[in-house]
Design a protein around this motif. Structure first.
Motif, PDB file in Angstrom:
ATOM      1  N   TRP A 181      -0.265  27.567  34.163  1.00  0.00           N
ATOM      2  CA  TRP A 181       0.143  28.297  32.952  1.00  0.00           C
ATOM      3  C   TRP A 181      -0.138  29.879  33.257  1.00  0.00           C
ATOM      4  N   CYS A 243       1.703  28.465  22.059  1.00  0.00           N
ATOM      5  CA  CYS A 243       1.224  29.152  23.474  1.00  0.00           C
ATOM      6  C   CYS A 243       0.618  30.756  22.811  1.00  0.00           C
ATOM      7  N   CYS A 246       2.660  33.605  24.077  1.00  0.00           N
ATOM      8  CA  CYS A 246       4.106  33.887  23.642  1.00  0.00           C
ATOM      9  C   CYS A 246       4.429  33.342  22.481  1.00  0.00           C
ATOM     10  N   CYS A 263       3.850  25.526  28.924  1.00  0.00           N
ATOM     11  CA  CYS A 263       4.769  26.568  28.040  1.00  0.00           C
ATOM     12  C   CYS A 263       5.927  26.454  28.571  1.00  0.00           C
ATOM     13  N   GLU A 266       7.714  29.912  29.227  1.00  0.00           N
ATOM     14  CA  GLU A 266       7.415  30.759  30.072  1.00  0.00           C
ATOM     15  C   GLU A 266       7.188  30.064  31.446  1.00  0.00           C
TER      16      GLU A 266
HETATM   17 ZN   LIG Z   1       4.052  30.840  26.344  1.00  0.00          ZN
END
Ligand SMILES: [Zn+2]
Length: 283
Positions: A181, A243, A246, A263, A266
């Motif tokens: 991530w 998230c 974002c 996520c 992303e």
């Molecule tokens: Zn995100």
């Protein structure tokens, strides 16, 4: 799930508390925990603990006279130090090392029904030949290999490669989600599809994620080390939550005995990956 940061903080705390302590006795109540018989555990009596360190996800307790305890916590083990002795009915005890002055007990405990955690008592010169250490890849922290692209050059998903201790040592199910991530990489991207930029981002993410975990533990973890460490997680175990970067909803893929979180906005170009559990039911 003790992984590199959890084992590292355990080693640091135990090292500070036990360096120089004399061993009064050692026993292994967990019948399956002790994997070696020569030298016997009794050989530890009267010796001094010289250092507690870490290799990958294993703890290494160095003892005077050239003996080493190699401890693997597996998924539910903890190595803890107590002022009081374990009661005879404590079913979580796998190894008890009593030290004197002051009297304390170093205890390998394991939670749940499985007996998977193990201990080996080795001569120092045998340590590097131990099957587990011999096959261990380079350490993920503090300095993972510079050329991560070559290290991970295999047609396997990053999520699998990074947890393979023979490829890189220390990362497991929790921290792999956080690292991918942080690097904004899909868990299903193949290792041999990494560009130079992606490999560099991944390397930076490994360092910053594990550094961050350890800085957190340095602040909050004191002896006795708690059964449940406060893992500073952002995405792992956070399915359905926004998230933190974002705001998109964190998605999860369920496997037999663990959950992978990511996520989609992303990491996977907006694609929500199939839930393995559902696809198996629909087969
Ligand atoms: Zn995100």
């Amino acid at each position: 799930m003790p992984e590199l940061p959890e084992v590292e903080i355990t080693a640091r705390r135990l090292d500070a508390a036990l360096r120089g302590a004399q061993i009064a006795s050692a026993t292994a109540p967990g019948i399956n925990a002790l994997k070696t018989f020569d030298p016997p555990l009794a050989a530890l009596e009267g010796r001094t603990i010289e250092r507690v360190g870490r290799r990958g996800k294993q703890l290494v307790v160095e003892v005077s006279g050239g003996l080493v305890l190699l401890v693997h916590l597996m998924s539910a083990g903890r190595l803890q130090l107590y002022d009081k002795r374990a009661g005879p009915r404590d079913r979580t005890s796998r190894l008890l090392v009593r030290v004197s002055d002051p009297d304390r007990e170093l205890r390998l405990r394991e939670f749940g029904t499985k007996q998977a955690a193990w201990v080996k008592l080795l001569r120092a010169e045998e340590l590097e030949d131990d099957e587990m250490l011999r096959t261990l890849g380079p350490e993920a922290w503090p300095q993972p290999p510079q050329d991560l692209r070559t290290l991970l050059k295999a047609p396997r998903p990053l999520h699998t490669l990074l947890r393979d201790q023979r490829i890189i040592a220390g990362i497991g199910r929790s921290w792999v989600d956080e690292i991918l991530w942080t690097a904004r990489l899909s868990p299903f991207k193949r290792g041999n599809d990494l560009t130079d930029e992606e490999a560099a981002a991944l390397r930076a993410a490994i360092i910053s994620t594990l550094d961050g975990a350890l800085e957190h533990y340095e602040q909050v973890v004191k002896l006795p080390i708690p059964d449940k460490l406060p893992l500073p997680l952002q995405v792992h175990r956070k399915a359905g939550e926004p998230c933190p970067r974002c705001g998109a909803t964190i998605e999860a893929v369920h496997y037999e005995d663990y959950v992978m979180c990511y996520c989609p906005a992303e990491q996977t170009g907006g694609k929500v990956l199939k839930d393995r559990r559902l696809s198996r039911l629909l087969k």
